[in-house]
Design a protein around this motif. Structure first.
Motif, PDB file in Angstrom:
ATOM      1  N   GLN A   1       0.841  -1.195   0.000  1.00 24.92           N
ATOM      2  CA  GLN A   1       0.000   0.000   0.000  1.00 24.92           C
ATOM      3  C   GLN A   1       0.878   1.248   0.000  1.00 24.92           C
ATOM      4  O   GLN A   1       1.840   1.344   0.746  1.00 24.92           O
ATOM      5  CB  GLN A   1      -0.902   0.004   1.225  1.00 24.92           C
ATOM      6  CG  GLN A   1      -1.901  -1.125   1.227  1.00 24.92           C
ATOM      7  CD  GLN A   1      -2.724  -1.151   2.493  1.00 24.92           C
ATOM      8  OE1 GLN A   1      -2.358  -0.592   3.510  1.00 24.92           O
ATOM      9  NE2 GLN A   1      -3.857  -1.841   2.434  1.00 24.92           N
ATOM     10  N   ASN A   2       0.528   2.214  -0.870  1.00 24.50           N
ATOM     11  CA  ASN A   2       1.282   3.454  -0.922  1.00 24.50           C
ATOM     12  C   ASN A   2       0.386   4.688  -1.032  1.00 24.50           C
ATOM     13  O   ASN A   2       0.854   5.774  -1.327  1.00 24.50           O
ATOM     14  CB  ASN A   2       2.308   3.423  -2.068  1.00 24.50           C
ATOM     15  CG  ASN A   2       1.678   3.262  -3.432  1.00 24.50           C
ATOM     16  OD1 ASN A   2       0.463   3.290  -3.572  1.00 24.50           O
ATOM     17  ND2 ASN A   2       2.502   3.077  -4.439  1.00 24.50           N
ATOM     18  N   VAL A   3      -0.903   4.517  -0.797  1.00 27.19           N
ATOM     19  CA  VAL A   3      -1.851   5.634  -0.822  1.00 27.19           C
ATOM     20  C   VAL A   3      -2.589   5.652   0.510  1.00 27.19           C
ATOM     21  O   VAL A   3      -3.210   4.667   0.895  1.00 27.19           O
ATOM     22  CB  VAL A   3      -2.862   5.495  -1.977  1.00 27.19           C
ATOM     23  CG1 VAL A   3      -3.902   6.594  -1.905  1.00 27.19           C
ATOM     24  CG2 VAL A   3      -2.160   5.509  -3.317  1.00 27.19           C
ATOM     25  N   GLY A   4      -2.506   6.753   1.226  1.00 26.35           N
ATOM     26  CA  GLY A   4      -3.184   6.858   2.507  1.00 26.35           C
ATOM     27  C   GLY A   4      -3.433   8.302   2.886  1.00 26.35           C
ATOM     28  O   GLY A   4      -3.056   9.221   2.178  1.00 26.35           O
ATOM     29  N   GLY A   5      -4.068   8.498   4.018  1.00 26.31           N
ATOM     30  CA  GLY A   5      -4.305   9.837   4.547  1.00 26.31           C
ATOM     31  C   GLY A   5      -5.193  10.674   3.653  1.00 26.31           C
ATOM     32  O   GLY A   5      -6.180  10.207   3.075  1.00 26.31           O
TER      33      GLY A   5
ATOM     34  N   LEU B   1       0.223   2.786  -9.049  1.00 22.47           N
ATOM     35  CA  LEU B   1       1.425   2.417  -9.784  1.00 22.47           C
ATOM     36  C   LEU B   1       2.308   3.633 -10.037  1.00 22.47           C
ATOM     37  O   LEU B   1       3.540   3.550  -9.928  1.00 22.47           O
ATOM     38  CB  LEU B   1       1.056   1.747 -11.102  1.00 22.47           C
ATOM     39  CG  LEU B   1       2.218   1.263 -11.961  1.00 22.47           C
ATOM     40  CD1 LEU B   1       3.061   0.249 -11.198  1.00 22.47           C
ATOM     41  CD2 LEU B   1       1.714   0.671 -13.254  1.00 22.47           C
ATOM     42  N   LEU B   2       1.707   4.778 -10.343  1.00 26.36           N
ATOM     43  CA  LEU B   2       2.495   5.991 -10.574  1.00 26.36           C
ATOM     44  C   LEU B   2       3.251   6.398  -9.314  1.00 26.36           C
ATOM     45  O   LEU B   2       4.417   6.797  -9.383  1.00 26.36           O
ATOM     46  CB  LEU B   2       1.598   7.130 -11.054  1.00 26.36           C
ATOM     47  CG  LEU B   2       2.299   8.421 -11.452  1.00 26.36           C
ATOM     48  CD1 LEU B   2       3.275   8.165 -12.589  1.00 26.36           C
ATOM     49  CD2 LEU B   2       1.287   9.466 -11.862  1.00 26.36           C
ATOM     50  N   HIS B   3       2.601   6.297  -8.152  1.00 29.41           N
ATOM     51  CA  HIS B   3       3.284   6.583  -6.890  1.00 29.41           C
ATOM     52  C   HIS B   3       4.480   5.655  -6.717  1.00 29.41           C
ATOM     53  O   HIS B   3       5.548   6.071  -6.295  1.00 29.41           O
ATOM     54  CB  HIS B   3       2.331   6.390  -5.706  1.00 29.41           C
ATOM     55  CG  HIS B   3       1.561   7.612  -5.327  1.00 29.41           C
ATOM     56  ND1 HIS B   3       1.036   8.480  -6.239  1.00 29.41           N
ATOM     57  CD2 HIS B   3       1.218   8.091  -4.115  1.00 29.41           C
ATOM     58  CE1 HIS B   3       0.405   9.450  -5.599  1.00 29.41           C
ATOM     59  NE2 HIS B   3       0.504   9.231  -4.302  1.00 29.41           N
ATOM     60  N   ARG B   4       4.293   4.387  -7.046  1.00 24.71           N
ATOM     61  CA  ARG B   4       5.379   3.421  -6.894  1.00 24.71           C
ATOM     62  C   ARG B   4       6.549   3.760  -7.812  1.00 24.71           C
ATOM     63  O   ARG B   4       7.708   3.710  -7.411  1.00 24.71           O
ATOM     64  CB  ARG B   4       4.877   2.016  -7.179  1.00 24.71           C
ATOM     65  CG  ARG B   4       5.938   0.977  -6.957  1.00 24.71           C
ATOM     66  CD  ARG B   4       5.403  -0.402  -7.153  1.00 24.71           C
ATOM     67  NE  ARG B   4       6.458  -1.352  -6.895  1.00 24.71           N
ATOM     68  CZ  ARG B   4       6.299  -2.477  -6.260  1.00 24.71           C
ATOM     69  NH1 ARG B   4       5.108  -2.800  -5.818  1.00 24.71           N
ATOM     70  NH2 ARG B   4       7.291  -3.288  -6.071  1.00 24.71           N
ATOM     71  N   LEU B   5       6.243   4.118  -9.062  1.00 27.78           N
ATOM     72  CA  LEU B   5       7.297   4.465 -10.016  1.00 27.78           C
ATOM     73  C   LEU B   5       8.061   5.719  -9.602  1.00 27.78           C
ATOM     74  O   LEU B   5       9.262   5.828  -9.849  1.00 27.78           O
ATOM     75  CB  LEU B   5       6.704   4.653 -11.413  1.00 27.78           C
ATOM     76  CG  LEU B   5       6.116   3.407 -12.077  1.00 27.78           C
ATOM     77  CD1 LEU B   5       5.430   3.768 -13.379  1.00 27.78           C
ATOM     78  CD2 LEU B   5       7.202   2.366 -12.298  1.00 27.78           C
ATOM     79  N   LEU B   6       7.365   6.647  -8.952  1.00 32.66           N
ATOM     80  CA  LEU B   6       7.997   7.901  -8.518  1.00 32.66           C
ATOM     81  C   LEU B   6       8.559   7.830  -7.108  1.00 32.66           C
ATOM     82  O   LEU B   6       9.168   8.782  -6.622  1.00 32.66           O
ATOM     83  CB  LEU B   6       6.996   9.053  -8.604  1.00 32.66           C
ATOM     84  CG  LEU B   6       6.489   9.376 -10.017  1.00 32.66           C
ATOM     85  CD1 LEU B   6       5.411  10.454  -9.952  1.00 32.66           C
ATOM     86  CD2 LEU B   6       7.633   9.815 -10.915  1.00 32.66           C
ATOM     87  N   GLY B   7       8.348   6.709  -6.418  1.00 26.87           N
ATOM     88  CA  GLY B   7       8.858   6.538  -5.068  1.00 26.87           C
ATOM     89  C   GLY B   7       8.082   7.311  -4.017  1.00 26.87           C
ATOM     90  O   GLY B   7       8.630   7.654  -2.963  1.00 26.87           O
ATOM     91  N   ILE B   8       6.809   7.578  -4.280  1.00 27.54           N
ATOM     92  CA  ILE B   8       5.969   8.325  -3.333  1.00 27.54           C
ATOM     93  C   ILE B   8       5.181   7.342  -2.487  1.00 27.54           C
ATOM     94  O   ILE B   8       4.643   6.363  -2.982  1.00 27.54           O
ATOM     95  CB  ILE B   8       5.006   9.257  -4.098  1.00 27.54           C
ATOM     96  CG1 ILE B   8       5.785  10.253  -4.939  1.00 27.54           C
ATOM     97  CG2 ILE B   8       4.054   9.968  -3.134  1.00 27.54           C
ATOM     98  CD1 ILE B   8       4.919  11.052  -5.896  1.00 27.54           C
ATOM     99  N   ASN B   9       5.110   7.611  -1.188  1.00 28.81           N
ATOM    100  CA  ASN B   9       4.317   6.776  -0.274  1.00 28.81           C
ATOM    101  C   ASN B   9       3.620   7.692   0.721  1.00 28.81           C
ATOM    102  O   ASN B   9       4.261   8.294   1.566  1.00 28.81           O
ATOM    103  CB  ASN B   9       5.192   5.756   0.449  1.00 28.81           C
ATOM    104  CG  ASN B   9       4.382   4.783   1.272  1.00 28.81           C
ATOM    105  OD1 ASN B   9       3.190   4.931   1.434  1.00 28.81           O
ATOM    106  ND2 ASN B   9       5.051   3.777   1.789  1.00 28.81           N
ATOM    107  N   THR B  10       2.288   7.805   0.601  1.00 28.81           N
ATOM    108  CA  THR B  10       1.517   8.646   1.518  1.00 28.81           C
ATOM    109  C   THR B  10       0.810   7.807   2.580  1.00 28.81           C
ATOM    110  O   THR B  10       0.039   8.353   3.363  1.00 28.81           O
ATOM    111  CB  THR B  10       0.494   9.490   0.748  1.00 28.81           C
ATOM    112  OG1 THR B  10      -0.397   8.637   0.057  1.00 28.81           O
ATOM    113  CG2 THR B  10       1.172  10.434  -0.221  1.00 28.81           C
ATOM    114  N   CYS B  11       1.051   6.509   2.571  1.00 27.98           N
ATOM    115  CA  CYS B  11       0.419   5.610   3.546  1.00 27.98           C
ATOM    116  C   CYS B  11       1.282   5.546   4.803  1.00 27.98           C
ATOM    117  O   CYS B  11       2.413   5.106   4.767  1.00 27.98           O
ATOM    118  CB  CYS B  11       0.266   4.227   2.936  1.00 27.98           C
ATOM    119  SG  CYS B  11      -0.690   3.101   3.947  1.00 27.98           S
ATOM    120  N   GLN B  12       0.713   6.005   5.912  1.00 28.86           N
ATOM    121  CA  GLN B  12       1.436   6.013   7.189  1.00 28.86           C
ATOM    122  C   GLN B  12       1.181   4.705   7.921  1.00 28.86           C
ATOM    123  O   GLN B  12       0.050   4.396   8.248  1.00 28.86           O
ATOM    124  CB  GLN B  12       0.986   7.194   8.056  1.00 28.86           C
ATOM    125  CG  GLN B  12       1.160   8.527   7.400  1.00 28.86           C
ATOM    126  CD  GLN B  12       2.608   8.859   7.097  1.00 28.86           C
ATOM    127  OE1 GLN B  12       3.490   8.521   7.867  1.00 28.86           O
ATOM    128  NE2 GLN B  12       2.834   9.521   5.977  1.00 28.86           N
TER     129      GLN B  12
END
Length: 71
Positions: A3-7, A59-70
């Motif tokens: 998971q990389n989408v949160g908040g 997937l775009l977050h993963r490719l860019l190395g973004i993680n907003t899931c705390q």
């Protein structure tokens, strides 16, 4: 899938996705005069955005190395 989408990001996707999809549907039904192609694109984008909010994976977050899931 990790998971990389949160908040706030997830909340915005769960609220904004259906709104964009609804505008796309209205455009396809010619209630909004933007054209069929734009309506189809809006519907597709809205569904993808909502889907990423539900699954908490983008997937775009993963490719860019973004993680907003705390966690």
């Amino acid at each position: 899938m990790e998971q990389n989408v949160g908040g706030f990001d997830r909340t915005a996707r769960l609220v904004g996705g259906p709104i964009v999809a609804l505008v796309g549907i209205l455009a396809l039904l010619q209630f909004v005069p933007v054209g069929t192609a734009v309506g189809a694109a809006l519907l597709a984008v809205g569904l993808v955005v909502f889907g990423t909010g539900v699954t908490q994976f983008c997937l775009l977050h993963r490719l860019l190395g973004i993680n907003t899931c705390q966690r």
